[in-house]
Design a protein around this motif. Structure first.
Motif, PDB file in Angstrom:
ATOM      1  N   ALA A 101     -44.629 138.786 106.602  1.00 48.37           N
ATOM      2  CA  ALA A 101     -44.755 138.522 108.063  1.00 48.37           C
ATOM      3  C   ALA A 101     -44.171 137.191 108.376  1.00 48.37           C
ATOM      4  O   ALA A 101     -43.521 136.947 109.304  1.00 48.37           O
ATOM      5  N   ASN A 107     -53.611 142.299 109.637  1.00 52.50           N
ATOM      6  CA  ASN A 107     -54.814 142.390 110.687  1.00 52.50           C
ATOM      7  C   ASN A 107     -56.175 142.036 110.286  1.00 52.50           C
ATOM      8  O   ASN A 107     -56.895 141.291 110.850  1.00 52.50           O
ATOM      9  N   ILE A 113     -42.173 144.441 108.147  1.00 52.64           N
ATOM     10  CA  ILE A 113     -43.295 144.688 107.245  1.00 52.64           C
ATOM     11  C   ILE A 113     -43.911 145.896 106.981  1.00 52.64           C
ATOM     12  O   ILE A 113     -43.591 146.651 107.976  1.00 52.64           O
ATOM     13  N   GLU A 150     -48.879 145.739 104.353  1.00 51.31           N
ATOM     14  CA  GLU A 150     -48.818 144.173 104.645  1.00 51.31           C
ATOM     15  C   GLU A 150     -49.259 144.099 106.100  1.00 51.31           C
ATOM     16  O   GLU A 150     -50.066 143.008 106.312  1.00 51.31           O
ATOM     17  N   LYS A 151     -49.169 145.094 106.882  1.00 51.10           N
ATOM     18  CA  LYS A 151     -49.645 145.029 108.369  1.00 51.10           C
ATOM     19  C   LYS A 151     -51.297 144.893 108.344  1.00 51.10           C
ATOM     20  O   LYS A 151     -51.889 144.114 109.087  1.00 51.10           O
ATOM     21  N   GLN A 152     -51.817 145.933 107.338  1.00 55.22           N
ATOM     22  CA  GLN A 152     -53.160 145.918 107.349  1.00 55.22           C
ATOM     23  C   GLN A 152     -53.873 144.856 106.793  1.00 55.22           C
ATOM     24  O   GLN A 152     -54.725 144.302 107.208  1.00 55.22           O
ATOM     25  N   ARG A 172     -49.294 140.182 116.298  1.00 57.23           N
ATOM     26  CA  ARG A 172     -49.118 141.680 116.126  1.00 57.23           C
ATOM     27  C   ARG A 172     -48.212 141.979 116.962  1.00 57.23           C
ATOM     28  O   ARG A 172     -47.198 142.832 116.362  1.00 57.23           O
ATOM     29  N   CYS A 224     -44.587 141.663 115.090  1.00 54.10           N
ATOM     30  CA  CYS A 224     -44.472 142.536 113.855  1.00 54.10           C
ATOM     31  C   CYS A 224     -44.580 143.940 114.276  1.00 54.10           C
ATOM     32  O   CYS A 224     -44.876 144.751 113.457  1.00 54.10           O
ATOM     33  N   SER A 225     -44.192 144.288 115.688  1.00 51.37           N
ATOM     34  CA  SER A 225     -44.144 145.876 115.956  1.00 51.37           C
ATOM     35  C   SER A 225     -43.248 146.214 116.837  1.00 51.37           C
ATOM     36  O   SER A 225     -42.712 145.541 117.619  1.00 51.37           O
ATOM     37  N   LEU A 274     -46.679 148.790 106.486  1.00 44.96           N
ATOM     38  CA  LEU A 274     -48.047 149.226 106.983  1.00 44.96           C
ATOM     39  C   LEU A 274     -49.150 148.543 106.057  1.00 44.96           C
ATOM     40  O   LEU A 274     -49.979 147.591 106.435  1.00 44.96           O
ATOM     41  N   CYS A 312     -49.644 151.399 115.935  1.00 45.30           N
ATOM     42  CA  CYS A 312     -49.129 150.754 115.057  1.00 45.30           C
ATOM     43  C   CYS A 312     -47.831 151.111 114.321  1.00 45.30           C
ATOM     44  O   CYS A 312     -47.838 152.040 113.552  1.00 45.30           O
ATOM     45  N   PRO A 352     -45.080 148.994 112.520  1.00 45.52           N
ATOM     46  CA  PRO A 352     -44.958 147.833 111.918  1.00 45.52           C
ATOM     47  C   PRO A 352     -43.331 147.308 111.917  1.00 45.52           C
ATOM     48  O   PRO A 352     -42.495 148.511 111.709  1.00 45.52           O
TER      49      PRO A 352
END
Length: 424
Positions: free
Chosen positions: A225, A144, A135, A139-141, A161, A164-165, A137, A130, A132
């Motif tokens: 995001a 998800n 965004i 916000e990524k969590q 995903r 945003c990676s 981490l 992961c 990001p």
């Protein structure tokens, strides 16, 4: 019969061991770097022992596995000074996931055009790598978690995903000049290679626009995001690696096993024990309850009319269902499927098993659960309401009370779901 159901699952797990599937597909050329990611990272890497045992070539290896699987790792596997095992969180990524992805990109970026990069990919890699983009981490969590609870398909989830990676959607290919050989174990219906672990080595046909549509379709509040995706939509950010990109000329993605492989192994087990089987499909998706309704109708048709096949027969199916979480209970798509099947069949009852081949179904420690012909009666005797447990998404609580959970621990495999229904 319960013993046979569990034995069929364990037999298929053994017959599709990631080490064996990987070993059969290894290249003759020694790679300059081996990267392994996913729930099967360690056993897939074990297949490469012949490539690592070279006095002439020093190989870097960098497997990234979920922390839950680490205690179950093969005790004979010992990292050397040329590599490391880095556990990370699944299904919600953490700081270790970020460090692992960044390290993978760093190592890959050092390679030259004449080098070979071997990438071993299995399901779960999306959370384990992961990195990001646009965004944080945190916000990524949150994103998800919202996606996993929304009922969105794995294809829809991964469209978001990837955009945003830095490593997903072909990001690993862009980071290196080397030739790339990826060996993949599929945990997605239809074995779409671009979806497995969010496709670090594959082209991505999805777009910023499609990713944004997913968030809007499922009403997911993710301001950061959405702002990032809108920037991409305006052309301010580069798209993911697309089909036809020249970089793909130096990449080979090779499928080494999938859900059909697992189902065929289970079918061989049942037939060796004298049971006729009907393998329905390895591509079932959609809501677990709706999938349960289809299977219930099929069971009733077989019992009433002998259509499409007369009993006795074992119905096998795979794929990956989804669950739109509305309650506060515990469960997973396989346990919810079985609870929905029981609700549809009522007192008629049936022998059945539904389990996730990675050994972890949803947010529980169970791989899945069993149905027995007397599940309905036993539930009534204990005062358990099937409907209420469904409404709370508490299939785990239901099967736990009945003593019908299947607990295997992490299997270090990940070939999607297994469903077996026995009509005697």
């Amino acid at each position: 019969m319960r013993a046979l159901l569990e034995a069929s699952f364990r037999h298929a797990l053994a017959a599709t061991h990631p080490t064996d599937l990987t070993r059969a597909a290894l290249p003759e050329e020694r790679p300059a770097l081996i990267l392994a990611v996913g729930k099967a990272a360690v056993p897939m890497l074990e297949a490469c022992v012949s490539l690592r045992e070279s006095s002439e070539v020093t190989l870097q290896r960098y497997p990234n596995v979920p922390y839950l699987a680490t205690p179950k790792a093969d005790p004979t596997f010992k990292p050397s000074n040329s590599g490391a095992i880095l556990p990370a969180a699944h299904p919600i990524p953490d700081e270790r996931s970020v460090r692992a992805a960044a390290r993978a990109l760093e190592l890959a970026s050092r390679l030259q055009p004449h080098d070979l990069l071997l990438v071993l990919v299995s399901g779960g890699g999306s959370a384990l790598w992961c990195l990001p983009e646009g965004i944080s981490l945190a916000e990524k969590q949150a994103l998800n978690q919202a996606l996993l609870r929304s009922g969105a398909s794995i294809q829809e989830i991964n469209a978001v995903r990837k955009h945003c990676s830095r490593i997903k959607g072909g990001g690993l290919v862009r980071a290196t000049q080397a030739r790339v050989l990826a060996l993949l174990l599929s945990d997605v219906p239809g074995d779409d290679l671009s979806v497995i672990a969010s496709g670090p080595t594959t082209a991505d046909p999805s777009t910023f626009a499609e990713a944004l549509e997913v968030l809007e379709r499922y009403r997911i509040e993710a301001p950061a995001a959405k702002a990032h995706l809108e920037r991409g939509l305006r052309g301010e950010l580069p798209e993911t690696l697309k089909p036809g990109d020249p970089a793909l000329a130096r990449v080979e993605n090779r499928l080494v096993g999938g859900n059909q492989t697992f189902l065929e192994a289970a079918r061989a087990y049942w037939e060796a024990h004298g049971y006729r089987t009907l393998l329905l499909s390895d591509r079932f998706g959609g809501e677990a309850r709706e999938l349960a309704g289809f299977h219930a109708a099929l069971v009733q048709s077989i019992r009433a009319h002998g259509t499409p096949v007369r009993p006795p027969v074992v119905l096998l199916s795979g794929g990956e269902a989804t669950v739109t979480v509305r309650g506060s209970g515990q469960g997973g798509r396989n346990q919810e499927f079985l609870l929905g099947l029981l609700y549809q069949l009522g007192p008629e009852g049936v022998w059945a098993l539904a389990a996730d081949t990675d050994g972890i179904d949803g947010n529980t420690e169970a791989a899945g659960a069993f149905l027995t012909p007397d599940s309905w009666a036993r539930a009534q005797a204990q005062g358990l309401s099937i409907k209420e447990h469904l409404e709370r998404n508490d299939s785990y609580g239901f099967f736990s009370r009945l003593g019908d959970l299947l607990v295997t621990g992490p299997t270090q495999n990940n070939l999607n779901d297994y469903r077996a229904i026995v009509l005697e």
